[in-house]
Design a protein around this motif. Structure first.
Motif, PDB file in Angstrom:
ATOM      1  N   TRP A  10       2.117   8.129  -7.366  1.00 34.71           N
ATOM      2  CA  TRP A  10       2.624   7.123  -8.291  1.00 34.71           C
ATOM      3  C   TRP A  10       3.405   7.817  -9.404  1.00 34.71           C
ATOM      4  O   TRP A  10       2.853   8.663 -10.110  1.00 34.71           O
ATOM      5  CB  TRP A  10       1.456   6.324  -8.874  1.00 34.71           C
ATOM      6  N   LYS A  11       4.688   7.506  -9.528  1.00 33.39           N
ATOM      7  CA  LYS A  11       5.551   7.992 -10.602  1.00 33.39           C
ATOM      8  C   LYS A  11       5.418   9.494 -10.862  1.00 33.39           C
ATOM      9  O   LYS A  11       5.197   9.926 -11.985  1.00 33.39           O
ATOM     10  CB  LYS A  11       5.296   7.226 -11.896  1.00 33.39           C
ATOM     11  N   GLY A  12       5.499  10.298  -9.832  1.00 31.49           N
ATOM     12  CA  GLY A  12       5.430  11.745 -10.013  1.00 31.49           C
ATOM     13  C   GLY A  12       4.021  12.310 -10.127  1.00 31.49           C
ATOM     14  O   GLY A  12       3.847  13.512 -10.325  1.00 31.49           O
ATOM     15  N   TYR A  13       3.020  11.472 -10.030  1.00 31.84           N
ATOM     16  CA  TYR A  13       1.625  11.912 -10.090  1.00 31.84           C
ATOM     17  C   TYR A  13       1.000  11.797  -8.701  1.00 31.84           C
ATOM     18  O   TYR A  13       1.307  10.870  -7.950  1.00 31.84           O
ATOM     19  CB  TYR A  13       0.807  11.063 -11.075  1.00 31.84           C
ATOM     20  N   LEU A  28       0.811  -1.216   0.000  1.00 31.49           N
ATOM     21  CA  LEU A  28       0.000   0.000   0.000  1.00 31.49           C
ATOM     22  C   LEU A  28       0.848   1.271   0.000  1.00 31.49           C
ATOM     23  O   LEU A  28       0.315   2.375   0.171  1.00 31.49           O
ATOM     24  CB  LEU A  28      -0.930   0.012   1.220  1.00 31.49           C
ATOM     25  N   LYS A  29       2.159   1.132  -0.206  1.00 28.81           N
ATOM     26  CA  LYS A  29       3.045   2.300  -0.199  1.00 28.81           C
ATOM     27  C   LYS A  29       2.546   3.343  -1.203  1.00 28.81           C
ATOM     28  O   LYS A  29       2.198   3.025  -2.335  1.00 28.81           O
ATOM     29  CB  LYS A  29       4.466   1.897  -0.557  1.00 28.81           C
ATOM     30  N   GLY A  30       2.497   4.597  -0.762  1.00 33.06           N
ATOM     31  CA  GLY A  30       2.010   5.688  -1.608  1.00 33.06           C
ATOM     32  C   GLY A  30       0.551   6.016  -1.385  1.00 33.06           C
ATOM     33  O   GLY A  30       0.062   7.038  -1.847  1.00 33.06           O
ATOM     34  N   LEU A  31      -0.166   5.139  -0.669  1.00 34.04           N
ATOM     35  CA  LEU A  31      -1.594   5.350  -0.409  1.00 34.04           C
ATOM     36  C   LEU A  31      -1.768   6.105   0.900  1.00 34.04           C
ATOM     37  O   LEU A  31      -1.076   5.851   1.885  1.00 34.04           O
ATOM     38  CB  LEU A  31      -2.324   4.005  -0.325  1.00 34.04           C
ATOM     39  N   GLY A  32      -2.704   7.027   0.914  1.00 32.18           N
ATOM     40  CA  GLY A  32      -3.078   7.738   2.130  1.00 32.18           C
ATOM     41  C   GLY A  32      -4.591   7.773   2.235  1.00 32.18           C
ATOM     42  O   GLY A  32      -5.290   7.841   1.222  1.00 32.18           O
ATOM     43  N   VAL A  33      -5.086   7.672   3.456  1.00 28.47           N
ATOM     44  CA  VAL A  33      -6.530   7.741   3.683  1.00 28.47           C
ATOM     45  C   VAL A  33      -6.802   8.765   4.774  1.00 28.47           C
ATOM     46  O   VAL A  33      -5.992   8.958   5.675  1.00 28.47           O
ATOM     47  CB  VAL A  33      -7.125   6.366   4.078  1.00 28.47           C
TER      48      VAL A  33
END
Length: 189
Positions: free
Chosen positions: A146-149, A104-109
């Motif tokens: 994700w990838k700069g987005y 889940l790296k990169g995910l925030g809730v």
């Protein structure tokens, strides 16, 4: 923490009445306004932020405000009445967690709650001056890098609660928005 006192004079306020027919620039149904002598708001606000873990954020706040009419030559009976759409108590709480590793790296809730206390609606110089009930709204969000987005999905009024957000007259009630989804994508160049 902040404390304040704000005084305004010659303020344009709604009368709680609308034009029955088109008059000059005003269309039929448009609100009729007037000048009022003086309005004073006194109160305090408190906001707290805390990060109990490196990827977990908490923030909350509350306010107490007494907003009232303090002078009026045309409508002396309105003195010391609360201003319309000015709740005495408001509060909010928001929490967000960002997953730092794993699948889940990169995910925030995030999840938040907004509270708005009772407020008066209508016109304090007439019989059309009424108390609106307090309301609470829950909001949520998801973020992903994700990838700069940066992708974000915000959900306002997650539980689709119905409430009156403000009222300028008995005929003009502003209903709080239904569940609202906002999706955004951003990047840096």
């Amino acid at each position: 923490l902040a404390a304040y006192e704000i005084t305004r004079t010659n303020v344009v306020v709604p009368t709680g009445q609308n034009f029955a027919v088109a008059t000059g620039e005003a269309i039929a149904g448009a609100a009729i306004s007037r000048l009022d002598g003086e309005q004073t708001s006194t109160g305090f606000e408190l906001e707290v932020r805390w990060q109990p873990l490196p990827n977990w954020q908490l923030q909350g706040g509350g306010a107490y405000s007494k907003a009232r009419i303090t002078a009026s030559e045309r409508n002396p009976d309105s003195i010391n009445k609360d201003l319309i759409n000015a709740p005495r108590k408001t509060a909010n709480f928001w929490t967000r967690y960002n997953f730092p590793r794993g699948g889940l790296k990169g995910l925030g809730v995030g999840l938040g709650v907004v509270y708005v206390g009772e407020a008066w609606g209508g016109d304090p110089t007439s019989a059309v001056y009424f108390k609106m009930p307090a309301w609470t709204r829950v909001d949520g969000s998801m973020y992903y890098k994700w990838k700069g987005y940066d992708f974000s999905l915000n959900v306002q009024n997650l539980l689709d609660k119905r409430y009156v957000a403000s009222a300028f007259s008995a005929q003009v009630l502003n209903i709080g928005e239904q569940r609202k989804l906002t999706f955004a994508v951003s990047t840096r160049f």
